[in-house]
Design a protein around this motif. Sequence first.
Motif: not given
Lengths: 218, 255
Positions: A115, A117-125, A128, A133
């Motif tokens: 979860q 990693e998916a957020g980080i991959s989208l460019g989220m800090t 965030q 998430i």
Amino acid sequence: MTLDRFLDYFQTFIPAAWMTLRITFFGILFGVLLGIIFALFRISKYKFLTWPAKLYIGVIRGTPLLLQLMLIYFGLVNIVMIDRIPSAIIALGIHNGAYIAEIFRGAIQSIDRGQKEAGISLGMTGFQVMKRIILPQAFKRAIPPLSNQFIIALKDSSLASAVGVKELLLHSRQLASSNYLMMEMLSIAAIYYLVMTSILTFFSNRIEKKLRVSDHRA
Amino acid sequence: MPLKTAAIIKKQGDEMIEIRSLSKSYGKLKVLKGIDLDVAPSEVVVIIGASGSGKSTLLRCINFLEKAQKGTITIEGKTVTHKSKNLHLIRKEVGMVFQHFNLFPHMTVMNNVIEGLIQVKKMSREEALELGRAMLEKVGMSDKADVYPAMISGGQKQRVAIARALAMNPKIMLFDEPTSALDPELVGEVLHVMKDLAVEGMTMVVVTHEMGFAREVADRVIYMDEGQIVEQGTPEEVFDNPQNERTQAFLSHII
Ligand SMILES: Nc1ncnc2c1ncn2[C@@H]1O[C@H](COP(=O)(O)OP(=O)(O)O)[C@@H](O)[C@H]1O
Ligand SMILES: [Mg+2]
């Protein structure tokens, strides 16, 4: 004891029950606040945050609530005078905060690493990802153990009787000391506790059932 | 080979990804041992190799989910390291699709797709929804926009995950075994979406065991073994005439 007399006595418990509910509610509120803060400290990557969190959780969980309460009400008199009711609320809050911190920490760490990693991959800090998430999912997962903790807090609020807060237990003992009906008075207090804990259990079961539906891997 | 014509119209120019002597270990375990890899714009690179050979780690390093101990990664001429400022903004140029989808279970399909647009690209909700609808349309998931991930099949989840990554308009898409967690009958729909992407000219690095897909879509196939690139070439070269013994052994197992 006739039913009439029983009902008369039963009624006199209402203000005490209200006091029990109030100190429990504010104690939990304070505890949840402390719990969130210290859970985040505890999982932080900075030692100057994890260390105080570990200390707080360790000390509070390793000592009795009754002692903590007495320490705040009697022990601090030379530093600050805290009234009975605020003392009870603070003690309940600090005590439950340690357990709630562990509940939140467990819930946060139980969220699948993918979860984040998916957020980080989208460019989220990182912030965030935590806010959008991880925490929403962790809160959901924390509800069953949290409601359990709330029930414990409700029962533990009876310890406030030791510092003279007129809640259910103290009220029943004071009545019994004048009418010598200890068994009856304690039983009435027990009924009040049972009703309140049953209501809490009922709602927590319902919420838990609702949550289970959406708890699949995505 | 109809898809191969796409390769001909591919742009010439600087590399999209340049990896130089990339090394990564977990404690004593050396997982990547000096990887050199260039990926051209619009190129589709398929990475094959045994489990544990470091394929996932390589992809994760390209997206900076893992920190390499040595080597450099250059994306569109910009060399990026873990110390780079605004790493999160660089990451949005690189889309990642995971084996286990990693959709956000507490958000609807549409909200999964627009989360990055709103949080990272700071789009208004209306703008994001419009783009989100286009992305779901592209992967054939428009009719499931308002349901939660738990209610759709694995193949549908993966298509949504692809739409979520594409919504950010990345320059590169990384796929880590995107069909490995799927029931066999659901693999096709995901590969189909990936083929369309390749034809449109997306730069892609794909870890997969789908040899049919690799043959049809890949410009280049890379065989990895124990943290090294052992062999690479066109699908024909690698599949039909592998030079390295270990490649031969691996292929004889898998085909
Ligand atoms: N977070 C980690 N901690 C320790 N070892 C890891 C970690 N991630 C991967 N590895 C190890 O690194 C090696 C390569 O893993 P991976 O890149 O996942 O291989 P592949 O994707 O090719 O199967 C494996 O031996 C694996 O056990
Ligand atoms: Mg892998």
